[in-house]
Design an enzyme around this catalytic site. Sequence first.
Site, PDB file in Angstrom:
ATOM      1  N   THR A 185       0.845  -1.184   0.000  1.00 43.21           N
ATOM      2  CA  THR A 185       0.000   0.000   0.000  1.00 43.21           C
ATOM      3  C   THR A 185       0.883   1.238   0.000  1.00 43.21           C
ATOM      4  O   THR A 185       2.061   1.170   0.354  1.00 43.21           O
ATOM      5  CB  THR A 185      -0.916   0.023   1.231  1.00 43.21           C
ATOM      6  OG1 THR A 185      -0.106   0.089   2.412  1.00 43.21           O
ATOM      7  CG2 THR A 185      -1.788  -1.218   1.284  1.00 43.21           C
ATOM      8  N   TRP A 444     -21.778  15.452   8.661  1.00 39.37           N
ATOM      9  CA  TRP A 444     -20.724  15.080   7.725  1.00 39.37           C
ATOM     10  C   TRP A 444     -20.877  15.800   6.384  1.00 39.37           C
ATOM     11  O   TRP A 444     -21.978  15.965   5.877  1.00 39.37           O
ATOM     12  CB  TRP A 444     -20.738  13.569   7.464  1.00 39.37           C
ATOM     13  CG  TRP A 444     -20.479  12.729   8.679  1.00 39.37           C
ATOM     14  CD1 TRP A 444     -21.366  11.910   9.305  1.00 39.37           C
ATOM     15  CD2 TRP A 444     -19.256  12.623   9.409  1.00 39.37           C
ATOM     16  NE1 TRP A 444     -20.768  11.297  10.377  1.00 39.37           N
ATOM     17  CE2 TRP A 444     -19.467  11.710  10.468  1.00 39.37           C
ATOM     18  CE3 TRP A 444     -17.988  13.213   9.276  1.00 39.37           C
ATOM     19  CZ2 TRP A 444     -18.487  11.368  11.380  1.00 39.37           C
ATOM     20  CZ3 TRP A 444     -17.002  12.861  10.194  1.00 39.37           C
ATOM     21  CH2 TRP A 444     -17.255  11.961  11.224  1.00 39.37           C
TER      22      TRP A 444
END
Length: 540
Positions: A185, A444
């Site tokens: 990653t 959010w």
Amino acid sequence: MNGLMMDSQLTITSIMKHADLINGKSEIVSVTGDNPLHKYTYKDAFRRVRQMANALQKVGFQPGDRIATLAWNDYRHFELYYAISCSGQVCHTVNPRLFPEQIDFIINHAEDQFIFTDPMFVPLLEQLQNSLSTVRGYVVMTDAANMPETSLANAYCYETFIEGESDSFDWPELEENSASSMCYTSGTTGNPKGVLYSHRSTVLHSIVGSTPDVMNLASKDVVMPIVPMFHVNAWGTAYNGPMVGAKLVFPGPKMADGETLTNLINSEKVNYSLGVPTVWLALVGYLNATGKTIETLKSVVSGGSACPLSLMQEMEKHGVMVHMGWGMTEMSPLGSYNRPQEWMKDGTQEEQDTRRVRAGRVVFGVEMKIVDGDNNELPWDGVASGVLLVKGPWVCSGYYRLDDKPAVDADGWFNTGDMAAIDEQGYVTITDRIKDVIKSGGEWISSIDVENAAMAHPDVQEAAVIGVSHPKWTERPLLIVIPVEGSSPDKDAILASLEGKIAKWWTPEDCVFVEEIPHTATGKISKKDLRDQFKDYVYS
């Protein structure tokens, strides 16, 4: 009662043997440092693959040994994909765009024994070689005439390395669950983590990736993987291309060069390509500036980060349909793919546009669910948004040499780190990365939605949104914009253009102009670097 079927192993070797025997005449075209346009067939490629397998055996590699590549998309890298994995070793593709200290960590953590490198990365490896404790040799991917002088210990020239080796090789009988390749990653938080793919996971991923509702690949196709081979196996194209017999066109180090891409598309008649949004921005920019056309290119897949509708519409002007795809290194990477469905044609243009910018429909082989903060499963209604969890035969169950940090929960679900909504037709909408979502006044805000809305403004070349400190709302979104070259945009006009496209309270109070927006090593906008860059910005 068991079925009476043969127990054949799903291995990359089976892809290679099929492609060699059935699709041997299909071409591979490459741009390399020592050859501006190298061309040969699959049959030529696999002959050299067998030579490389003999060379690896002579050096003394054992099953499971890790062999690293630090290389662009070209025919030699393709050869290594098969020679290493089919010999029983692990092909570890290393991202050369990472920071040197990350590359150092990755090579040492993987315990790579050899490194195959493009010539341009030789100086980097010369700087690192004293700390690469397990590496016992280097192979520079070029011919003798272009072999650079180097201080690397035990360095070979690629062509010299395989020269004189037999083009026949007795491939070992591999178990399908044995490791085939490895990719780390990008390590935006903490050290990069190793994802270890198996032969079985790779073959299954390749089969599903080729199906009509995904890449829809066939022998008639000419595929240009711009997404790098050092990142998640070029999204599988190095395997499903040979599987179906498609012609492959590799742009080498020119993967972000609009002129080179245009020339390759036109000269090789590319009809399908894969890349991140920044690649398509570069291509569109070049086409618009020069007036050139790309008649054969009919569709591309865009992944890595959200692709704005405005960019899709710009590509359509050049006759190219953009399909969204979503996945992760931990998913090999395929999770969803957005190919238009027949029933969508009956909807309004707005309804079609709403769906086409989504991350796509869940593909066969992958299970998904979204959960709230208490791990309660949320409905697939296109409205509820939660943490996205996945399962499947090409999803990682753990990270390499990190047994103390499980990658999955007790029920085998992998937490993607993405916030998502899924509708009743299985269309996934990635609303944000969990670490990038903005919490304003307890609610959010999706940075992705605000970015996509801003990209619709004609003076915006690229946009990014981050949360910054606010005295009343804790956080508010800040819009960061690269203007289109030659334009002088007004920030108030850009902010006003968001009206009706996003919730009113999502609209940033400010827009700042920059010359460059930082990207990660895989082409995504680096919100981490932007937050650091604007750490002293405070709304008054």
